[in-house]
Structures are given as structure tokens and as C-alpha cells.
Enzyme design. Structure first.
Site, PDB file in Angstrom:
ATOM      1  N   GLU A 218       0.875  -1.175   0.000  1.00  0.00           N
ATOM      2  CA  GLU A 218       0.000   0.000   0.000  1.00  0.00           C
ATOM      3  C   GLU A 218       0.911   1.224   0.000  1.00  0.00           C
ATOM      4  OE1 GLU A 218      -2.934  -0.369  -0.593  1.00  0.00           O
ATOM      5  OE2 GLU A 218      -3.481  -2.369   0.072  1.00  0.00           O
ATOM      6  N   CYS A 252      -1.649   9.035   2.799  1.00  0.00           N
ATOM      7  CA  CYS A 252      -1.229   8.512   1.486  1.00  0.00           C
ATOM      8  C   CYS A 252      -2.234   8.864   0.399  1.00  0.00           C
ATOM      9  CB  CYS A 252      -1.025   7.002   1.549  1.00  0.00           C
ATOM     10  SG  CYS A 252      -2.493   6.081   2.057  1.00  0.00           S
TER      11      CYS A 252
END
Length: 476
Positions: A218, A252
Site C-alpha cells: 500500500e 497517502c
């Protein structure tokens, strides 16, 4: 790293794998119990974990942490419990005609892989450790977690709390610096989950490859915001400001840069500024607004702004109360909007991961689409507007990990949607049934009927006319 830490990691993995093997086949209730204990840990210690996160950051809203790291993760645990039984059922699969008539059967069993490693980051240290853990447990695995050294207090507290609720054979938290993280990524896990930067993700994948360990990465990247010509500027500005300033942009999926029609640039910038003023009337001593996690990260962000300024960008600091940040030791940074950006600026080359928002303009939406397609595929992509044709044009001609329409970031909070990247923004996903399957081995089971199928089909030597007939039939 001291040899004793490596020996400790090796021993822990061996202990978990041995316990996993000995316990097979483990009932679904054992999985359910582990998920429930993880949820209870968060419910009973949420406040303490939020205080630890605030101390690690220097300042971070307890309420924000309760939403992003505690309540949402407990909610995800509920989602896993609700679906665990259906996810775990074997799937019937078809067999070729006429094998089914003869009694052949095929099924797919989703079975646990074994021991899963979780390398979690500092920006949402509890959520990004315990979120994957819920599905790792739901899939029937054991887990080793290595949280970030940047949020040291939170990591130590997690280690302490996990040790009280779980045996080492079930789940263990390993703390330490980069050298421990490197050794952790080299362990022969049955699967490894890493959340962090693309650059570190490459190193983790390289380390895991030595043992052919499958990875879920991720990562991040530069998630663009497309503003359509008919977008509601006020709503868009407020939602972009919220996504960019939550956790001080240390997300993110934070909107990395804004792409707007050139005639709407002034209005779009003003709308983002208005959103900041309404949500954060002050910044420096405002507990709702997080600090940058470390001096190193703070200096890097200031460097991105100065680099852009030197290369010709217009720098707009959104400081609603006109506060003086020059002598503050709080690492608070106002949202800084960059106009007239160019591709040679670092702010347009690196994932920003902080409250800095470059703005680009386009004449036609195709120009913006081509720009996004010419760069690395982002983790998130955002479109604001009511024109369904334009929206579909953006969605069908670009590729990204996920999409939120008329807002930012929100797709990650949908429990039934898989969350993951594509290309440099990551691989694999969790959340949804896809996350359960990510941490499971899809094991094919075929049961042959009593009849000699190979002989009947002409597949058994000596080959002859029956074989030729079978081949002709297969080729039709």
C-alpha cells in the site's frame, strides 16, 4: 542490528508457524475470537492510544485519532465478523461436460496462509496496523506486526497491549528502528503487508523476493483532483481543504495536486482558502490541526515550498489568524498553495505528504487526462463535477488505485470496497472480500468419479481413434 534481535525474530516466526500448523484445522470461532479481542483492545484503550499518537506527533487531535484510528478500525472489525462465515465457505466450481454427469466435483477452498507480517507506517499507526490485522485474523492466520519508530510511544503501547490480549503464537508486535524493519522484511513469512512510500516499498519487495514471499504493498503517489467546469466551487474547496489538512496532509490518499479549468483558477484557490478559514480559524495552538511528525519531515516540506518559490511559483500561505510560525517549536505548517507550478519543481515530482497544494490549469479536460496518464499511476483520483459524460471520460481514460467522486479520500473508508494501488502506488488490496482473499490461499480441490475418465475420454495410451475423436471434440 544485533544478532540477538534477528534470532528473536526468527524464533518468533518459528513459534507462530508451529502453532498455526498444530492447530489446523482451526474452527471459524477461533478466528472470530481473535477479531473480537482485537476490537476489545481498541475499545478499552482508545483514549490511551490517542494520547500516545498526540505525544508522538507533538500535537494531534484526540477526536481525529478516535475517528481515523480507533472507531473506524473497530467498525471494520464488525464488518469482518459479519462476513466471516460467508467468506470462509467453499465455492462450488464447474467441471467440463460430461464429467459432472459422471460424478466429478470441483470446489475452491479459501484457506489460511500461515503467518502474515504487517509493516505499518507512522501516519495512522493504529489503523494501519489493526485494519489489516482484522482480515489477517478473519482469514485464519497468525500475525507479526512491526510498527514505525517515528511513533515510538504508540508502537510501545501497542506492543504492551497486544501482549496482554494475545499469546505470542497468535500475534506479536516487534518494535525497533530501520534495521529491525529491514530484518523483518527479510523473514520468510507466508505473506507480507507493507504500507509506506513507493521508494521503501521497492526495498521491501526486493527483500521479500529472496524468500518468494507474496506482498501487499500500500504505497502512495501523486493523487490528482480534477475540477470539472460545472463543479460546485464552495463544496469542492471545503472538501479539498479538509482532505489536505486532516492529519496535516500526512495521508497517502491526500489530494496531491489540483487540476482546474484555467478560467476557474482564482475561484478554486479562493474556495480552498475559504474552507481553511471555516474549519481552522487558528492553526498554531489549535488542537484540531496536527503537527508534522518530525523535524526531518518538516524541513523536507519547507524545502519543497522554497524550491517551488525559487523556480517561479506563486506561494500562497493560508494563515487565517495571521499567526507567526517563525519562532514556534510545534512543527505546525499552514496550508501552502503553489500556483504556476512546473514539472521541474520537486513539489511536482515527489509525493508531498503534507499541507502543500500545487495548482495546475487546463484548457480542455483531455490535457489534464494526458498529464495524469503520462505519470505514475496514483493511489487515489478525485473528480468534482456534475457532468456525467466528463466524469466517465476521466474515469475510463485514467487508471488509479481507487476513486472518490465529489469528495476526496472517502473511498478508503468504504469497508466493502477493496483498497489498494496500481503500479508504483501499490499492489494487492485489503478491505472487502478481496482483503480476505488476499490473506487466504485459494486451494483447488477436484474429486474424480469412480469411472476411469482417462480411458473413457481417450487420454490413456495406447492412443487410437478414440483419442483422435477426443481431440477433434476439444478443438471445436
Amino acid at each position: 542490528m544485533a544478532l540477538d534481535r534477528k534470532a528473536e525474530l526468527d524464533s518468533l516466526l518459528a513459534k507462530q508457524r508451529s502453532a498455526f500448523t498444530a492447530a489446523r484445522p482451526e474452527p471459524v470461532e477461533a478466528r472470530r475470537d481473535r477479531v473480537e479481542r482485537a476490537m476489545a483492545l481498541l475499545r478499552d484503550n482508545g483514549e490511551a492510544l490517542c494520547r500516545a499518537m498526540s505525544a508522538d506527533f507533538g500535537s494531534r487531535s484526540i477526536q481525529q485519532s478516535m475517528i481515523t484510528d480507533i472507531a473506524s478500525t473497530v467498525g471494520f472489525g464488525h464488518y469482518c465478523l459479519k462476513n466471516l462465515a460467508s467468506w470462509s465457505k467453499p465455492e462450488r466450481r464447474k467441471v467440463q461436460f460430461p464429467l459432472g454427469l459422471l460424478g466429478a466435483k470441483a470446489e475452491l477452498r479459501y484457506e489460511p496462509k500461515g503467518v502474515i507480517g504487517i509493516l505499518s507506517p507512522w501516519n495512522f499507526p493504529v489503523n494501519l496496523s489493526f485494519g489489516p490485522l482484522m482480515q489477517v485474523f478473519a482469514a485464519g492466520n497468525r500475525a507479526m506486526i512491526k510498527p514505525s519508530e517515528f511513533t515510538e510511544r504508540t508502537s510501545e503501547l501497542m506492543a504492551e497491549l497486544v501482549a496482554k490480549r494475545f499469546t505470542q503464537e497468535e500475534c506479536a508486535v516487534v518494535t525497533g528502528g530501520p534495521e529491525v524493519a529491514h530484518a523483518f522484511s527479510e523473514l520468510p513469512f507466508d505473506h507480507l503487508v507493507f504500507t509506506g512510500s513507493t521508494a521503501t516499498g521497492r526495498k521491501v519487495m526486493e527483500a521479500a523476493a529472496k524468500n518468494l514471499v507474496p506482498v501487499t504493498l500500500e504505497l502512495g503517489g501523486k493523487s490528482p483532483v480534477f475540477l470539472g467546469k460545472d463543479a460546485d466551487l464552495k463544496k469542492a474547496g471545503e472538501r479539498i481543504a479538509m482532505g489536505k489538512m486532516m492529519n496535516a496532509g500526512q495521508i497517502c490518499l491526500a489530494p496531491d495536486y489540483l487540476y482546474v479549468p484555467e478560467e476557474m483558477e482564482e475561484g478554486a484557490v479562493a474556495a480552498v482558502q475559504l474552507g481553511v478559514h471555516e474549519m481552522y480559524p487558528t492553526l498554531r495552538d489549535n488542537d484540531d490541526y496536527a503537527s508534522i511528525v518530525s523535524d526531518r519531515h518538516f524541513d523536507r516540506l519547507k524545502g519543497l515550498v522554497e524550491d517551488a518559490r525559487e523556480k517561479g511559483a506563486e506561494v500562497i500561505e493560508v494563515n487565517p489568524a495571521d499567526e507567526d510560525f517563525s519562532n514556534a517549536n510545534s512543527r505546525k505548517m499552514p496550508l501552502t498553495i503553489l500556483r504556476n507550478v512546473t514539472d521541474d519543481m520537486k513539489a511536482m515530482q515527489e509525493e508531498i505528504f503534507g499541507p502543500v497544494l500545487p495548482v495546475k490549469t487546463y484548457k480542455a479536460i483531455d490535457e489534464a487526462i494526458e498529464y495524469v496518464n503520462a505519470n505514475d499511476r496514483p493511489l487515489g483520483l478525485y473528480y468534482f463535477g456534475e457532468d456525467s459524460g466528463e466524469r466517465e471520460k476521466v474515469l475510463t481514460r485514467t487508471i488509479s488505485g481507487g476513486v472518490t467522486v465529489n469528495d476526496v479520500v472517502f473511498h478508503v473508508s468504504m469497508e466493502d470496497l477493496p483498497f489498494g494501488g496500481v503500479g508504483p502506488s501499490g499492489m494487492g488490496s485489503y478491505h472487502g472480500i478481496e482483503g480476505f482473499r488476499e490473506f487466504s490461499h485459494a486451494r483447488s480441490v477436484y474429486t474424480q468419479p469412480k469411472i476411469d475418465v482417462a480411458k473413457l475420454g481417450g487420454f490413456k495410451p495406447p492412443y487410437g481413434k478414440g483419442t483422435d475423436k477426443a481431440i477433434r471434440t476439444m478443438m471445436k
